[in-house]
Scaffold this motif. Structure first.
Motif, mmCIF file in Angstrom:
data_model
loop_
_atom_site.group_PDB
_atom_site.id
_atom_site.type_symbol
_atom_site.label_atom_id
_atom_site.label_comp_id
_atom_site.label_asym_id
_atom_site.label_seq_id
_atom_site.Cartn_x
_atom_site.Cartn_y
_atom_site.Cartn_z
ATOM 1 N N CYS A 37 38.643 43.959 51.130
ATOM 2 C CA CYS A 37 40.081 43.719 50.989
ATOM 3 C C CYS A 37 40.582 42.803 52.104
ATOM 4 O O CYS A 37 41.266 41.804 51.846
ATOM 5 N N ALA A 38 40.229 43.123 53.342
ATOM 6 C CA ALA A 38 40.695 42.338 54.486
ATOM 7 C C ALA A 38 40.166 40.912 54.430
ATOM 8 O O ALA A 38 40.902 39.945 54.663
ATOM 9 N N ARG A 39 38.899 40.761 54.117
ATOM 10 C CA ARG A 39 38.274 39.438 54.054
ATOM 11 C C ARG A 39 38.927 38.573 52.971
ATOM 12 O O ARG A 39 39.206 37.392 53.184
ATOM 13 N N THR A 40 39.190 39.172 51.832
ATOM 14 C CA THR A 40 39.811 38.433 50.726
ATOM 15 C C THR A 40 41.218 37.984 51.088
ATOM 16 O O THR A 40 41.633 36.859 50.773
ATOM 17 N N VAL B 82 34.717 46.341 44.234
ATOM 18 C CA VAL B 82 35.715 45.982 43.217
ATOM 19 C C VAL B 82 37.085 46.520 43.598
ATOM 20 O O VAL B 82 38.107 45.830 43.449
ATOM 21 N N SER B 83 37.133 47.745 44.102
ATOM 22 C CA SER B 83 38.412 48.330 44.484
ATOM 23 C C SER B 83 39.077 47.532 45.599
ATOM 24 O O SER B 83 40.273 47.212 45.527
ATOM 25 N N GLY B 84 38.313 47.192 46.642
ATOM 26 C CA GLY B 84 38.878 46.414 47.737
ATOM 27 C C GLY B 84 39.314 45.029 47.305
ATOM 28 O O GLY B 84 40.363 44.522 47.725
ATOM 29 N N LEU B 85 38.515 44.401 46.441
ATOM 30 C CA LEU B 85 38.845 43.068 45.954
ATOM 31 C C LEU B 85 40.144 43.080 45.150
ATOM 32 O O LEU B 85 41.045 42.254 45.380
ATOM 33 N N GLU B 86 40.276 44.010 44.208
ATOM 34 C CA GLU B 86 41.440 44.027 43.343
ATOM 35 C C GLU B 86 42.690 44.496 44.087
ATOM 36 O O GLU B 86 43.802 44.097 43.743
ATOM 37 N N MET B 87 42.507 45.305 45.137
ATOM 38 C CA MET B 87 43.646 45.637 45.978
ATOM 39 C C MET B 87 44.168 44.383 46.684
ATOM 40 O O MET B 87 45.370 44.135 46.738
#
Length: 366
Positions: free
Chosen positions: A39-42, A356-361
């Motif tokens: 999430c942070a990286r994205t 997937v959860s971190g990415l979509e968040m």
């Protein structure tokens, strides 16, 4: 009054425009496991500013690797598979240096006496590990975040920023008892186990609807035993233990065993990671670690036939390990508050579920 004087007077009485805020958001991400780091990286890649908080001394969450003088232990996640095209793309584009295939074709289904009940079917998808330990993948992806990562920092409360009420500030505590308040956050993401999400929001008096949405989620604990047998490396000694390298077991205590040295890029000393079943771990959740170690060593000997005393043996308790009932969607987000939550528990218990959860968040915020 001249026209120019009238104009100056009008401009003086008009409200002054607020200073333009930066286009990017400042986001606090709490939890530096796979979901939090992705999430942070994205968000950083999208041009936002992120501060990453982690209560432990290292990154990885359940993708942690325990380092010892006898070699490393993947005492959380054992391996991962790849089904989502976005996960595959991320691995191919910037993780080929640490990802290795691991053949798990030797996995067997065993009874409590170590008898093979049935050969496991050939894997329908490749199994992968990170090298030299499972935490290497999270560590690689977290490198761009290093300057704004606060380790050994537990977030204890979320509250409105004292200077800018439209933003958030976080109260934190380190392992030495040091307290700090950090503010100026436009959004807050909680990438931690769902009971911790609930408790932090409750203590902060925030997001009752988001807390209620967590009610159906159930994640089981797991006791994990790590053992090492350096004596098996001595010349003239036969191979220690069974010929297989990993097993799923129906033993009443143990559900999974893996020979760590069989994984690519690992130290050669004979080491095993043994994971107790969800039911047994739940029943013995509050037991003393030494008592748990003794019981799991007994079960390990019954399954493998290895009755030698290990030189190294340590039990580790994961309070939140394997998702039994997931949330059913990739993340939660209260748009009015700007507070979200993500983690593998949203979708399942696989490493890819956390990704997937971190990415979509992050995509929700970006």
């Amino acid at each position: 009054m001249t026209t120019s004087s009238k104009t100056r007077a009008k401009n003086a009485s008009a409200p002054k425009a607020k200073a333009a805020r930066p286009l990017g958001l400042h986001v606090a991400v709490v939890g530096a496991g796979m979901a939090g780091v992705v999430c942070a990286r994205t968000l950083v890649q999208a041009g936002h500013r992120v501060t990453l908080f982690e209560k432990s001394r290292g990154l990885g969450g359940r993708m942690s690797t325990r380092r010892t003088e006898f070699g490393g232990f993947d005492h959380g996640s054992q391996y991962f598979t790849v089904r989502d095209a976005r996960f595959e793309k991320a691995l191919r584009s910037n993780a080929t240096s640490v990802v290795r295939p691991w053949s798990a074709s030797t996995v067997r289904v065993l009874d409590e006496f170590g008898h093979v009940l049935a050969s496991a079917p050939p894997p329908t998808e490749p199994h992968f590990v990170a090298s030299p330990g499972m935490n290497a993948l999270v560590g690689l992806w977290a490198q761009p975040l290093a300057a704004n990562t606060l380790l050994d920092t537990r977030v204890t409360q979320i509250e409105r920023d004292a200077l800018h009420p439209e933003q958030w500030q976080l109260r934190t505590e380190d392992s030495a008892g040091g307290l700090q308040v950090l503010g100026g956050f436009d959004r807050v993401v909680l990438a931690i186990p769902h009971p911790q999400v609930h408790d932090l929001l409750r203590v902060s008096g925030l997001a009752p609807e988001l807390r209620q949405a967590l009610a159906p989620v159930h994640v089981a604990p797991c006791w994990t035993l790590m053992v090492a047998y350096p004596q098996a490396m001595q010349p003239g000694l036969p191979h220690l233990g069974p010929q297989w390298n990993a097993a799923r077991s129906t033993h009443h205590r143990i559900s999974w065993l893996a020979r760590e040295s069989s994984k690519p890029g690992r130290d050669p000393i004979e080491r095993w990671t043994i994971q107790a079943s969800p039911a047994w771990s739940t029943k013995h959740l509050e037991d003393d670690a030494e008592r748990v170690k003794a019981k799991l060593l007994k079960g390990f000997a019954e399954i493998t036939g290895i009755r030698a005393t290990p030189t190294f043996a340590v039990a580790h308790r994961w309070r939140f390990a394997q998702t039994q009932t997931p949330l059913g969607k990739s993340h939660l987000f209260d748009k009015a508050l700007g507070i979200g939550a993500c983690g593998d528990w949203c979708l399942g218990h696989r490493v890819e579920d956390a990704f997937v959860s971190g990415l979509e968040m992050a995509l929700e915020l970006a």
